[in-house]
Design a protein around this motif. Structure first.
Motif, PDB file in Angstrom:
ATOM      1  N   ALA A  28       0.840  -1.200   0.000  1.00  0.00           N
ATOM      2  CA  ALA A  28       0.000   0.000   0.000  1.00  0.00           C
ATOM      3  C   ALA A  28       0.873   1.247   0.000  1.00  0.00           C
ATOM      4  O   ALA A  28       2.054   1.194   0.358  1.00  0.00           O
ATOM      5  N   PHE A  29       0.247   2.377  -0.390  1.00  0.00           N
ATOM      6  CA  PHE A  29       0.901   3.662  -0.184  1.00  0.00           C
ATOM      7  C   PHE A  29       0.802   3.997   1.296  1.00  0.00           C
ATOM      8  O   PHE A  29      -0.176   3.651   1.963  1.00  0.00           O
ATOM      9  N   ILE A  30       1.823   4.672   1.788  1.00  0.00           N
ATOM     10  CA  ILE A  30       1.832   5.084   3.190  1.00  0.00           C
ATOM     11  C   ILE A  30       2.286   6.531   3.304  1.00  0.00           C
ATOM     12  O   ILE A  30       2.939   7.060   2.401  1.00  0.00           O
ATOM     13  N   LEU A  31       1.934   7.138   4.414  1.00  0.00           N
ATOM     14  CA  LEU A  31       2.461   8.432   4.817  1.00  0.00           C
ATOM     15  C   LEU A  31       3.325   8.181   6.041  1.00  0.00           C
ATOM     16  O   LEU A  31       2.835   7.663   7.047  1.00  0.00           O
ATOM     17  N   SER A  43      -7.575   4.592  -3.130  1.00  0.00           N
ATOM     18  CA  SER A  43      -8.114   5.897  -3.528  1.00  0.00           C
ATOM     19  C   SER A  43      -7.298   7.042  -2.935  1.00  0.00           C
ATOM     20  O   SER A  43      -6.958   8.001  -3.631  1.00  0.00           O
ATOM     21  N   ALA A  44      -6.992   6.949  -1.661  1.00  0.00           N
ATOM     22  CA  ALA A  44      -6.189   7.984  -1.005  1.00  0.00           C
ATOM     23  C   ALA A  44      -4.808   8.078  -1.649  1.00  0.00           C
ATOM     24  O   ALA A  44      -4.281   9.172  -1.857  1.00  0.00           O
ATOM     25  N   GLY A  45      -4.218   6.929  -1.970  1.00  0.00           N
ATOM     26  CA  GLY A  45      -2.914   6.925  -2.634  1.00  0.00           C
ATOM     27  C   GLY A  45      -2.967   7.600  -3.993  1.00  0.00           C
ATOM     28  O   GLY A  45      -2.075   8.375  -4.346  1.00  0.00           O
ATOM     29  N   TYR A  68     -11.256   7.013 -14.211  1.00  0.00           N
ATOM     30  CA  TYR A  68     -12.398   6.224 -13.721  1.00  0.00           C
ATOM     31  C   TYR A  68     -13.700   6.883 -14.161  1.00  0.00           C
ATOM     32  O   TYR A  68     -14.461   7.400 -13.338  1.00  0.00           O
ATOM     33  N   PRO A  69     -14.000   6.873 -15.470  1.00  0.00           N
ATOM     34  CA  PRO A  69     -15.157   7.625 -15.984  1.00  0.00           C
ATOM     35  C   PRO A  69     -16.514   7.173 -15.446  1.00  0.00           C
ATOM     36  O   PRO A  69     -17.441   7.981 -15.378  1.00  0.00           O
ATOM     37  N   ALA A  70     -16.639   5.948 -15.034  1.00  0.00           N
ATOM     38  CA  ALA A  70     -17.928   5.459 -14.536  1.00  0.00           C
ATOM     39  C   ALA A  70     -18.333   6.121 -13.222  1.00  0.00           C
ATOM     40  O   ALA A  70     -19.515   6.166 -12.891  1.00  0.00           O
ATOM     41  N   GLN A  71     -17.346   6.645 -12.458  1.00  0.00           N
ATOM     42  CA  GLN A  71     -17.672   7.239 -11.161  1.00  0.00           C
ATOM     43  C   GLN A  71     -17.953   8.734 -11.202  1.00  0.00           C
ATOM     44  O   GLN A  71     -18.542   9.265 -10.269  1.00  0.00           O
TER      45      GLN A  71
END
Length: 95
Positions: A28-31, A43-45, A68-71
């Motif tokens: 995962a991405f982390i801070l 999503s946050a990443g 992400y065009p569907a959203q």
């Protein structure tokens, strides 16, 4: 910063006390910050990866909507909510 919504032309960037990166051991991405780390969801990443101080909030939203065009509108609302929260927590600063 209080809970005010950032304007579309704001240029959010990471606060200097934080390091944003992909952590293989967490998958995962982390801070990272002096007291620990925050594991981010995908999503946050994706949002934080674009908060470079060069892109405006409107540009970040447009890039994610194109990916992400569907959203569509959900993305705009989600990005604004996350960026506001990240500013409130001190993770981001807006220029």
């Amino acid at each position: 910063m209080d809970t005010a919504t950032l304007p579309a032309d704001a240029r959010p960037r990471l606060s200097p006390h934080y390091v944003f990166r992909w952590e293989e051991s967490q998958s995962a991405f982390i801070l990272l910050y002096p007291e620990g780390l925050i594991k981010l969801n995908a999503s946050a990443g994706a949002i934080l990866a674009r908060c470079d101080g060069a892109r405006t909030l409107a540009t970040i939203i447009a890039e994610l909507q194109a990916s992400y065009p569907a959203q569509g509108a959900e993305i705009a609302d989600g990005v604004r909510a996350f960026v506001d929260l990240a500013c409130d927590k001190g993770w981001l600063r807006a220029a």
